[in-house]
Scaffold this active site. Structure first.
Site, PDB file in Angstrom:
ATOM      1  N   LYS A   1      43.211  43.716  31.149  1.00 19.95           N
ATOM      2  CA  LYS A   1      43.816  42.534  31.792  1.00 19.95           C
ATOM      3  C   LYS A   1      45.018  41.982  31.028  1.00 19.95           C
ATOM      4  CE  LYS A   1      39.655  41.210  34.250  1.00 19.95           C
ATOM      5  NZ  LYS A   1      39.131  40.243  35.164  1.00 19.95           N
TER       6      LYS A   1
ATOM      7  N   ASP B   1      41.244  35.319  39.063  1.00 18.60           N
ATOM      8  CA  ASP B   1      39.993  34.962  38.369  1.00 18.60           C
ATOM      9  C   ASP B   1      39.888  33.457  38.143  1.00 18.60           C
ATOM     10  OD1 ASP B   1      38.890  37.488  38.041  1.00 18.60           O
ATOM     11  OD2 ASP B   1      39.853  37.847  36.106  1.00 18.60           O
TER      12      ASP B   1
END
Length: 515
Positions: free
Chosen positions: A296, A334
């Site tokens: 990420k 997220d």
């Protein structure tokens, strides 16, 4: 989208007895296989008549193969003799396909089998292992196999990296004769899932109960991916992660594509080097990606542009390739997914207690975060944006300190987590991988310590009900499962993938039915 093409799905059967082979064939049929490869070399038989009986009683169209089991030179001649005897028998019995391994394939052998056949197709195969499977190397191999006069060529190629699959796709598109190609190993899975996009007419899957690296389960080929609908115009999406086997993304995004009539496929992408992956798979057809552990943060550096929220977080979980110029744009879904899931659960709890408010229920709360990786960063920034006081625990204390500085929070050593209790009614969020399958007996915090928390959230969603959440429920805390964050971030991703609305109720139903 509904245009189906002729795709043959097969599985390889390696069994010691004819009975086991017959039973496996029946199972393969039930799981949706169109044909089976019968590896006769795995069978223990004392007389060729046993093989004859098996072939006569086959319940599915078959490929008969007899692979070399790396025998010593003294046994090699015996192996060759038995191999040719088996292949000759298969041709005489008019088995649909007969596969000749490169160890024995030559013009004479092929010609001898050709003159005996009526409808049987001859496959010349080679196993490529070691070294980098370049276009040139594969091309030369194909030319050699083609010169034998076989009807079909089959290559099984060992790959070390997912980027090694690109030359395989090139061969599928440009091969002048029908080609069956499979990249072996975990990183070769896309050779089967995306093969039909490049013209593959054979796809291999694994039989239920067996797991072969690089092969999708037979049932998923028909039920999850529906590869018979994949065509050259299908846009490719996937989850870039390592490991990637736990990802439930394909179970959600593929049905959602079909539900909305969007010509896309979503596949697991086991990537070691993100930068190299984007360099090799650079065409516009590779349209969008979910980014998982541990990529990420590294993925931010691969993007040409990054959404301001994702930039401040320093982590992206979604990358879209902009069709107009092919540039990679990074987003983070997220952050909102986690924070809104926690807020909604707190509002629900307070509503039942007679409190309702438009202010975020997280505002002013002590928000304890475990884990300072990509997911942890997203959650920390989300909590800060709602006015929470953030305290971070992480095994690597330096990472916790760096993240705390970014969100004006506090960092404490991981070993103090169980003793941390400055006030009651705190919020706990686990953004570490502690408790994820297969280590489901683990939890980041003691059950006793959980009594200080009003709400406990776990980003882990395999299993849905982690030990952390079970123990939090037992001490009376409100719990929010990682599945809830998963479905919300996936809805955000799907909207970005399709440049439109996501079928919310449909996707939510799938997640709660399947996970």
């Amino acid at each position: 989208m509904d245009f189906k093409h002729d795709l043959l799905v097969y599985t390889t059967l390696e069994c010691e007895s004819s009975e086991e082979m017959a039973a496996s064939m029946h199972k393969a049929k039930e799981e949706g296989a169109d044909l089976v490869e019968l590896c006769i070399d795995s069978l223990t038989f004392s007389h060729i008549s046993e093989v004859e009986l098996l072939l006569k009683q086959r319940t599915l169209p078959s490929i008969v193969s007899f692979r070399p089991n790396s025998p010593s030179n003294s046994c090699r001649e015996d192996w060759k003799k038995t191999c040719l005897q088996v292949l000759k028998l298969a041709v005489e019995l008019d088995v649909e396909f007969v596969e000749i391994n490169s160890e024995v394939v030559c013009d004479e052998v092929v010609a001898a089998l050709m003159c005996k056949r009526s409808h049987c197709k001859i496959i010349a195969s080679s196993y490529v292992n070691g070294g980098n499977p370049t276009k040139e190397r594969l091309c030369n191999l194909i030319i050699n196999l083609q010169s034998t006069g076989a009807d079909i060529i089959k290559l099984v190629i060992d790959v070390a990296y997912i980027t090694d699959v690109a030359p395989v796709f090139h061969m599928l598109t440009h091969c002048p004769v029908p080609l069956i190609a499979r990249a072996a190993g975990d990183r070769g899975l896309i050779s089967q899932l995306l093969g039909p996009k490049y013209g593959a007419f054979f796809v291999c899957g694994s039989l239920g109960g067996t797991s072969t690296p690089g092969l999708p389960p037979l049932t998923s080929i028909k039920e999850v991916y529906k590869l018979e609908y994949v065509n050259p115009d299908t846009r490719v999406f996937g989850v870039i992660s390592n490991p990637v086997g736990h990802s439930k993304g394909p179970l959600l995004h593929n049905p959602a594509f079909r539900h909305t009539g969007y010509n896309g496929i979503y596949v697991p992408l086991l990537v070691d080097n993100v930068k190299e992956f984007f360099r090799v798979f650079s065409c516009n057809d590779y349209a969008g990606f979910s980014v998982g552990i541990p990529h990420k943060e590294a993925a931010v550096r691969c993007c040409d542009e990054v959404d301001p929220l994702a930039k401040s977080i320093g982590a992206v979980n979604t990358i879209i390739r902009r069709p107009s110029d092919g540039k990679l744009i990074g987003y983070n879904t997220d952050c909102e997914a986690c924070v809104t899931a926690i807020e909604d659960a707190l509002r629900e709890r307070r509503k039942t207690n007679g409190h309702a408010s438009n202010v975020s229920p997280i505002a002013g709360k002590l928000f304890v975060l475990v884990g300072a990786g990509g997911a942890g960063r997203a959650i920390a920034f989300g909590a800060k944006s709602r006015g929470a006081r953030v305290v971070i625990f992480n095994r690597k204390y330096e990472r916790a300190k760096a993240l705390a500085a970014a969100v004006s929070g506090e960092a404490l050593p991981y070993e103090h987590l169980n003793d941390f209790c400055p006030e009651k009614g705190m919020i706990l969020a686990n953004a570490s991988a502690v408790g994820m399958q297969p280590k489901t007996d683990q939890t980041p915090i003691s059950k006793e310590a959980l009594r200080s928390y009003e709400l406990v959230f776990d980003a882990v969603y395999t299993p849905r009900n982690t030990r952390l959440l079970q123990e939090a429920t037992e001490v009376g805390a409100t719990v929010v499962s990682g599945v809830e964050m998963f479905v919300r971030q996936a809805l955000g991703q799907f909207k970005l993938f399709t440049n439109g609305l996501a079928p919310v109720d449909f996707m939510r139903r799938i997640v709660y039915e399947q996970f």
